[in-house]
Design an enzyme around this catalytic site. Structure first.
Site, PDB file in Angstrom:
ATOM      1  N   HIS A 161      -1.538  -3.572  -5.005  1.00 44.85           N
ATOM      2  CA  HIS A 161      -0.704  -3.561  -3.785  1.00 44.85           C
ATOM      3  C   HIS A 161      -0.098  -4.912  -3.411  1.00 44.85           C
ATOM      4  O   HIS A 161       1.028  -4.952  -2.913  1.00 44.85           O
ATOM      5  CB  HIS A 161      -1.436  -2.887  -2.600  1.00 44.85           C
ATOM      6  CG  HIS A 161      -2.405  -3.770  -1.884  1.00 44.85           C
ATOM      7  ND1 HIS A 161      -3.714  -3.894  -2.254  1.00 44.85           N
ATOM      8  CD2 HIS A 161      -2.250  -4.584  -0.802  1.00 44.85           C
ATOM      9  CE1 HIS A 161      -4.322  -4.737  -1.425  1.00 44.85           C
ATOM     10  NE2 HIS A 161      -3.450  -5.166  -0.534  1.00 44.85           N
ATOM     11  N   HIS A 205      -4.826 -11.725  -1.121  1.00 44.46           N
ATOM     12  CA  HIS A 205      -6.145 -11.440  -1.706  1.00 44.46           C
ATOM     13  C   HIS A 205      -6.584 -12.496  -2.708  1.00 44.46           C
ATOM     14  O   HIS A 205      -7.557 -12.311  -3.432  1.00 44.46           O
ATOM     15  CB  HIS A 205      -6.160 -10.053  -2.371  1.00 44.46           C
ATOM     16  CG  HIS A 205      -6.236  -8.941  -1.379  1.00 44.46           C
ATOM     17  ND1 HIS A 205      -7.327  -8.723  -0.567  1.00 44.46           N
ATOM     18  CD2 HIS A 205      -5.329  -7.979  -1.034  1.00 44.46           C
ATOM     19  CE1 HIS A 205      -7.108  -7.679   0.218  1.00 44.46           C
ATOM     20  NE2 HIS A 205      -5.888  -7.214  -0.039  1.00 44.46           N
ATOM     21  N   LYS A 244       0.827  -1.216   0.000  1.00 44.28           N
ATOM     22  CA  LYS A 244       0.000   0.000   0.000  1.00 44.28           C
ATOM     23  C   LYS A 244       0.855   1.257   0.000  1.00 44.28           C
ATOM     24  O   LYS A 244       0.372   2.343  -0.333  1.00 44.28           O
ATOM     25  CB  LYS A 244      -0.951   0.004   1.201  1.00 44.28           C
ATOM     26  CG  LYS A 244      -2.130  -0.930   1.000  1.00 44.28           C
ATOM     27  CD  LYS A 244      -3.210  -0.705   2.043  1.00 44.28           C
ATOM     28  CE  LYS A 244      -4.416  -1.570   1.752  1.00 44.28           C
ATOM     29  NZ  LYS A 244      -5.346  -1.591   2.901  1.00 44.28           N
TER      30      LYS A 244
HETATM   31 FE   LIG Z   1      -4.393  -6.142   1.436  1.00 51.17          FE
END
Ligand SMILES: [Fe+2]
Length: 347
Positions: free
Chosen positions: A239, A264, A214
């Site tokens: 990210h 993710h 990030k």
């Molecule tokens: Fe994340």
């Protein structure tokens, strides 16, 4: 060099016969400092107040015999427990000789004393004892040093990582403490799964840095309160790749980049960035994925408060086999069910 040391060596001779004490003193005093005791009690009283390098102990004495004196010395807290002991006894006492070694005596000297042999044995036992203790001390010292260095390095690593995590979380005003909590949840899952301390710690490290990518996303997008445009969402979705690349340089902590790159991914293959499916997603990332989703739901957002435990539990359950690895999601459910007061959320 030895001459100097020998002068400092203290010997205690314990014998009930005065003539033996005198003789031993005469033989030994050329080379050692000699003290005398005529009974076990006298010896113990002396040793409680003085430190000696070696004890010459007569086996056959009235009141306390040599074995009893040795036991009393070894069990006396005021006396160093590892002073070498040489027993003195008549030379035909083979059974006693065997017993004395069994009981922990360092050597055995037969009466009548042969001066040369006596001096040699005393000197040798002391030298061996000193060598052994020096070696032991040195090993302990080096071990302590190495352990302290290791602890220091571990503390430094943890502090650096926590600072980095703080930097990531500071970028996003809605995710304060997120990295730390995800790391803790992931570690707890790993622990319940049966992983040892070292593995748990690696998972903690990977967890604490999972969102490091990030750093590469602009603050405006990260902190946007309204709905993200498709383009912005695509940027956010980069990210994990950025994070994976950043962490790939840390070779000393195995697999640390894995959590960042694949947290993710979804169990059904519909996640990002690589669309990995099921067990193809590295285990570490499957663990962090559950922990991450849990913390997202149990943290405040600009548009909502912490979700209720019931809703969160339902979402985790619903995600079994689709979003989450069934095994780790079930462990998460277990953790939720044990959390009767719903303490496990952003405060
Ligand atoms: Fe994340």
């Amino acid at each position: 060099m030895y001459k100097q040391e020998k002068k400092d060596w203290q010997i205690l001779v314990v014998d009930d016969k005065k003539t033996n004490l005198m003789l031993a003193e005469k033989i030994l005093q050329q080379e050692f400092n000699v003290s005398k005791a005529q009974s076990g009690m006298e010896a113990i009283a002396f040793l409680e107040k003085n430190i000696v390098d070696l004890i010459l102990l007569d086996l056959h004495m009235p009141d306390m015999n040599g074995f009893e004196v040795m036991a009393a010395i070894r069990n006396n807290e005021k006396i160093l427990s590892d002073i070498p002991i040489i027993f003195l006894t008549a030379d035909d006492d083979k059974a006693m000789e065997v017993k004395s070694f069994k009981e922990g005596a360092q050597d055995f000297i037969a009466k009548p004393f042969v001066p040369e042999i006596m001096v040699q044995r005393v000197r040798r036992v002391i030298q061996l004892d000193k060598l052994q203790k020096n070696l032991q001390n040195e090993v302990e010292k080096q071990t302590r040093k190495a352990e302290e260095k290791k602890r220091q390095f571990q503390r430094l690593s943890i502090q650096v990582m926590q600072s980095l995590a703080g930097a990531i979380d500071a970028k996003d005003k809605y995710t304060k403490g997120h990295s730390q909590r995800v790391a803790m949840y992931a570690m707890e899952i790993a622990k319940r799964y049966g992983y040892d301390d070292e593995k748990q710690q690696n998972i903690y490290f990977a967890g604490i840095l999972h969102d490091i990518g990030k750093i590469g996303i602009s603050d405006e997008i990260i902190n946007k309160t309204g709905k993200l445009t498709d383009e912005e969402y695509e940027i956010i979705k980069t990210h994990p790749v950025i994070g994976g690349e950043i962490l790939s340089n840390i070779s000393e902590i195995p697999n640390i980049a894995i959590g960042a790159r694949w947290h993710h991914e979804r169990y059904d293959g519909k996640g990002y960035p690589d669309g990995l499916k099921g067990k193809d997603i590295p285990e570490l990332a499957r663990i962090i994925g559950v922990a991450d989703a849990y913390d997202a739901m149990t943290s405040k957002r600009s548009y909502r408060d912490v979700l209720s435990q019931e809703i969160v539990r339902g979402e985790i359950e619903k995600g079994i086999g689709t979003q989450f690895d069934p095994e780790f999601a079930k462990i998460m459910l277990e953790m939720i069910d044990e959390d009767k007061n719903y303490d496990m959320h952003e405060k």
